[in-house]
Scaffold this motif. Structure first.
Motif, PDB file in Angstrom:
ATOM      1  N   GLY A 170      85.146  86.225  28.496  1.00  0.00           N
ATOM      2  CA  GLY A 170      86.307  87.114  28.546  1.00  0.00           C
ATOM      3  C   GLY A 170      86.421  87.829  29.882  1.00  0.00           C
ATOM      4  O   GLY A 170      87.518  88.015  30.413  1.00  0.00           O
ATOM      5  N   TYR A 174      85.045  80.439  30.896  1.00  0.00           N
ATOM      6  CA  TYR A 174      86.014  81.535  30.809  1.00  0.00           C
ATOM      7  C   TYR A 174      86.792  81.414  29.505  1.00  0.00           C
ATOM      8  O   TYR A 174      86.858  80.356  28.889  1.00  0.00           O
ATOM      9  N   SER A 175      87.386  82.534  29.117  1.00  0.00           N
ATOM     10  CA  SER A 175      88.213  82.556  27.911  1.00  0.00           C
ATOM     11  C   SER A 175      89.667  82.268  28.292  1.00  0.00           C
ATOM     12  O   SER A 175      90.278  83.031  29.040  1.00  0.00           O
ATOM     13  N   VAL A 221      86.151  91.216  23.451  1.00  0.00           N
ATOM     14  CA  VAL A 221      86.709  90.115  22.669  1.00  0.00           C
ATOM     15  C   VAL A 221      85.869  88.843  22.781  1.00  0.00           C
ATOM     16  O   VAL A 221      85.613  88.174  21.777  1.00  0.00           O
ATOM     17  N   ALA A 222      85.429  88.506  24.008  1.00  0.00           N
ATOM     18  CA  ALA A 222      84.795  87.198  24.194  1.00  0.00           C
ATOM     19  C   ALA A 222      83.519  87.244  25.017  1.00  0.00           C
ATOM     20  O   ALA A 222      83.012  86.191  25.407  1.00  0.00           O
ATOM     21  N   VAL A 243      92.060  85.153  27.090  1.00  0.00           N
ATOM     22  CA  VAL A 243      92.039  86.356  27.923  1.00  0.00           C
ATOM     23  C   VAL A 243      92.755  86.081  29.243  1.00  0.00           C
ATOM     24  O   VAL A 243      93.556  86.890  29.715  1.00  0.00           O
ATOM     25  N   GLY A 252      88.249  92.004  27.652  1.00  0.00           N
ATOM     26  CA  GLY A 252      87.695  90.646  27.675  1.00  0.00           C
ATOM     27  C   GLY A 252      86.235  90.628  27.248  1.00  0.00           C
ATOM     28  O   GLY A 252      85.804  89.735  26.511  1.00  0.00           O
TER      29      GLY A 252
END
Length: 171
Positions: free
Chosen positions: A66, A127-128, A61-62, A131, A58
């Motif tokens: 993430g 938040y993502s 990725v973000a 994910v 996470g």
């Protein structure tokens, strides 16, 4: 016809007039509890590993969203997967009706918790979502597989031979 044995007589299994000795106490309750404990233990290990991997991936990725997505996903997976196992452990020695009521109640409660959390998070952007979805899906599907594996490997008898009222071929 054989004579009945007296209470002070040493009963020998297989002797005339003597019932075969039971092979021991029924282990189905403790075996079922062991299945639930094994399932809970493996689900907690899965969610711990998912937490570490999910937070790491996470972050890559973000970034921080993430990490939050992974944390929320693991938390929801724990609520969704762990409540049924804990309910089964807590009601292992209860009647079938009590067990069914508790399991159904916990199922309704966990679905309600998941719906409320997702509704509260719907308009948030810290938040993502991707994910969270991947971690939640991996947690729920992984725990379902681990539950299946624990049950399929268990040695739980279908019937209790000692209470079935049947006699063995040797008697």
């Amino acid at each position: 016809m054989s004579e009945p044995t007296s209470p002070d007589h040493d009963d020998v299994p297989g002797a005339p007039g003597v019932e075969p000795a039971p092979s021991g106490p029924a282990h189905h309750d403790s075996s079922a509890e062991e299945v639930f404990r094994t399932s809970l233990r493996t689900v907690l290990w899965l969610l711990g590993a998912l937490l570490v991997v999910g937070v790491g991936v996470g972050w890559l990725v973000a970034g921080a969203p993430g990490v939050w997505g992974a944390l929320i996903g693991v938390g929801l997976a724990l609520v969704f997967s762990g409540t049924t196992i804990v309910a089964m452990l807590r009601t292992a020695h209860s009647s079938a009706q009590t067990m069914a009521a508790v399991v159904m109640g916990t199922w309704l409660a966990k679905v309600l918790v998941v719906i409320v959390v997702l509704a509260v998070l719907r308009d948030q952007d810290f938040y993502s979502r991707g994910v969270l979805a991947v971690v939640l899906l991996a947690g729920v599907l992984g725990s379902a597989y681990l539950d299946y594996r624990a049950v399929s490997r268990a040695r739980i008898p279908y019937v209790d031979p000692a209470s079935s009222g049947t006699t063995t071929p040797d008697s």
